[in-house]
Write a protein that holds these residues in place. Structure first.
Motif, PDB file in Angstrom:
ATOM      1  N   LYS A 134       0.840  -1.187   0.000  1.00 56.34           N
ATOM      2  CA  LYS A 134       0.000   0.000   0.000  1.00 56.34           C
ATOM      3  C   LYS A 134       0.884   1.249   0.000  1.00 56.34           C
ATOM      4  O   LYS A 134       1.942   1.260   0.641  1.00 56.34           O
ATOM      5  N   SER A 184       2.338   4.663   1.247  1.00 54.52           N
ATOM      6  CA  SER A 184       2.488   5.121   2.623  1.00 54.52           C
ATOM      7  C   SER A 184       1.513   6.254   2.927  1.00 54.52           C
ATOM      8  O   SER A 184       1.563   7.305   2.283  1.00 54.52           O
ATOM      9  N   PRO A 185       0.596   6.080   3.885  1.00 56.58           N
ATOM     10  CA  PRO A 185      -0.331   7.157   4.236  1.00 56.58           C
ATOM     11  C   PRO A 185       0.396   8.392   4.772  1.00 56.58           C
ATOM     12  O   PRO A 185      -0.050   9.517   4.558  1.00 56.58           O
ATOM     13  N   THR A 186       1.508   8.177   5.474  1.00 60.65           N
ATOM     14  CA  THR A 186       2.244   9.321   6.016  1.00 60.65           C
ATOM     15  C   THR A 186       2.813  10.163   4.889  1.00 60.65           C
ATOM     16  O   THR A 186       2.755  11.393   4.915  1.00 60.65           O
ATOM     17  N   VAL A 228       4.132   2.129  10.090  1.00 58.14           N
ATOM     18  CA  VAL A 228       3.410   1.785   8.870  1.00 58.14           C
ATOM     19  C   VAL A 228       4.155   0.826   7.951  1.00 58.14           C
ATOM     20  O   VAL A 228       3.535   0.063   7.205  1.00 58.14           O
ATOM     21  N   SER A 229       5.483   0.811   7.986  1.00 57.09           N
ATOM     22  CA  SER A 229       6.245   0.011   7.022  1.00 57.09           C
ATOM     23  C   SER A 229       6.428  -1.450   7.414  1.00 57.09           C
ATOM     24  O   SER A 229       6.754  -2.273   6.550  1.00 57.09           O
ATOM     25  N   MET A 237      -9.361   8.365   9.178  1.00 59.32           N
ATOM     26  CA  MET A 237      -8.946   8.806   7.847  1.00 59.32           C
ATOM     27  C   MET A 237      -9.781  10.002   7.400  1.00 59.32           C
ATOM     28  O   MET A 237      -9.246  11.005   6.892  1.00 59.32           O
ATOM     29  N   VAL A 258      -1.506  12.276  10.825  1.00 62.46           N
ATOM     30  CA  VAL A 258      -1.686  10.945  10.230  1.00 62.46           C
ATOM     31  C   VAL A 258      -2.803  10.190  10.958  1.00 62.46           C
ATOM     32  O   VAL A 258      -2.796  10.096  12.187  1.00 62.46           O
ATOM     33  N   ALA A 262      -3.757   4.148   9.620  1.00 59.83           N
ATOM     34  CA  ALA A 262      -2.488   3.862   8.942  1.00 59.83           C
ATOM     35  C   ALA A 262      -1.571   3.013   9.811  1.00 59.83           C
ATOM     36  O   ALA A 262      -0.685   2.318   9.297  1.00 59.83           O
ATOM     37  N   ASP A 284      -7.848   2.313  15.145  1.00 58.76           N
ATOM     38  CA  ASP A 284      -8.804   3.413  15.155  1.00 58.76           C
ATOM     39  C   ASP A 284      -9.574   3.359  16.467  1.00 58.76           C
ATOM     40  O   ASP A 284      -9.645   2.283  17.081  1.00 58.76           O
TER      41      ASP A 284
END
Length: 401
Positions: free
Chosen positions: A12, A14-16, A126-127, A348, A363, A367, A371
């Protein structure tokens, strides 16, 4: 035939980085965006470290080095582990990488076979899951609880272990929550790992110097020496010495694994930048007092942000033991509606509203696998933080009336 590999399609974006890109796009239009998403100190790299890099350039130290790092840097890393953790390593047990991220990536590539499981506590950096997927491994996410300080329990770890389990990730202090395990908590997790000989630990200690209120960060094998032959420590100079762009990480562990990681690196990036390696020697072997002003500022910012967030309706926030992040619970704002009638259903959507309506870049917790939370970096100026808290209060007012 598909243009892209199945492997890359698992990953995916990266959201950051996506949030950062959108924030920069708005800033380029002259919009005053406050960035609370950046995971890097706002301090300059200390002068003696920059001086070492300049001297390396002047002396012509600009060629290839050994793939696994220059001897002086390996010695500085070995001395750091001895000084800080009372752990003894040999040069063959150290590899210098292009940032801490490459250390984890190389380890996953070196150790995982298709179907091997990697236990990753949530919230997680995230990674981690995507690097496991890129090695054809299977991320097994184990949720922590806010009530336990965003730390997994020995019982939760035990329940996640299967015959396919290969690695368990321990990140302390944590990105994104700032949670850090005590010596006693690590001893309990270590006892679980010790009972399962097929399970290894990968320990990410990159925030170990950024701790508050007298907390002492320790590493797993410092507490459970029996795991020394089944543990790889990944680390780096980015956070402690404000050297994010220099891209120097490192790993320490059993010789066979470190050799395999070096082999992986020899066919990808080869050595880390020669000049940056010299700078990292100065960072690790030089005066450690340069950390103190940054740590003092971070502690003041943490205290301010935690208090400010807890004074905002719909939000509550625990004080982290370390790192430069807070991970507030925004559950009181989920299920509300924006002034135009749009329902906020997740972190999000909340983060998107904050950026679009109030020019705040942060962020979403989703991610990081959790939540309803958001990650806020306090690695920015107090002025920015004060303005940001005022804007978050306006977000709360917009949504709660």
């Amino acid at each position: 035939m598909a243009l892209l590999s199945n492997r890359i399609q698992k990953v995916k974006p990266s959201p950051t980085l996506a949030i950062a890109a959108k924030a920069k796009a708005l800033q380029s239009q002259g919009i005053d965006v406050i960035d609370l998403g950046s995971g890097e100190p706002d301090f300059d790299t200390p002068k003696h470290i920059k001086k070492a890099a300049i001297q390396a350039i002047k002396s012509g130290f600009t060629k290839y080095t050994a793939v696994d790092g220059i001897p002086e840097l390996k010695k500085a890393i070995i001395d750091k582990f001895q000084r800080d953790n009372h752990l003894t390593f040999e040069p063959a047990q150290i590899v210098v990488t292009v940032g801490g991220k490459q250390a984890f990536y190389n380890l996953a590539q070196a150790m995982l076979n298709p179907g091997d499981e990697v236990i990753i506590p949530a919230p997680y950096w995230v990674s981690y899951p995507d690097m496991v997927l890129l090695a054809d491994g299977v991320p097994v996410i184990v949720a922590s609880q806010e009530e336990t300080g965003f730390k997994i329990t020995p019982e939760a770890l035990e329940a996640a272990i299967t015959p396919k389990s290969r690695l368990v990730v321990i990140n302390s202090p944590s990105n994104p929550s700032g949670a850090a395990y005590t010596r006693e908590e690590l001893a309990q997790l270590g006892a679980v790992i010790e009972r399962h000989p097929h399970l290894w630990a990968v320990v990410d200690d990159i925030y170990d110097k950024l701790v508050y209120d007298g907390f002492k960060a320790v590493t797993l094998t410092e507490v459970v020496p029996a795991l020394i032959d089944r543990t790889v420590i990944v680390h780096g100079v980015s956070k402690t010495y404000s050297m994010t762009g220099w891209r120097i990480g490192y790993a320490a562990g059993p010789v066979e694994i470190i050799r395999a990681m070096s082999k992986m690196q020899s066919q990808s990036t080869s050595n880390a930048t020669s000049i940056a390696q010299k700078a990292a020697v100065a960072a690790l072997a030089g005066p450690q007092k340069v950390i103190k002003p940054m740590l003092k500022a971070f502690a003041e910012r943490r205290d301010y942000v935690v208090k400010a967030l807890n004074d905002i309706p719909g939000i509550h926030c625990r004080a982290p033991e370390g790192s430069f992040y807070v991970f507030p619970n925004v559950g009181g704002l989920i299920g509300t509606k924006t002034p135009d009638g749009t329902e906020i259903k997740s972190s999000m959507e909340l983060a998107a509203f904050m950026l679009e309506a109030h020019q705040l870049a942060l962020v979403p917790g989703v991610a990081f696998g959790m939540d309803p939370y958001i990650r806020i970096s306090f690695a920015t100026s107090m002025d920015n933080l004060q303005r940001a808290m005022a804007r978050i209060r306006l977000v709360s007012q917009d949504l709660l009336g």
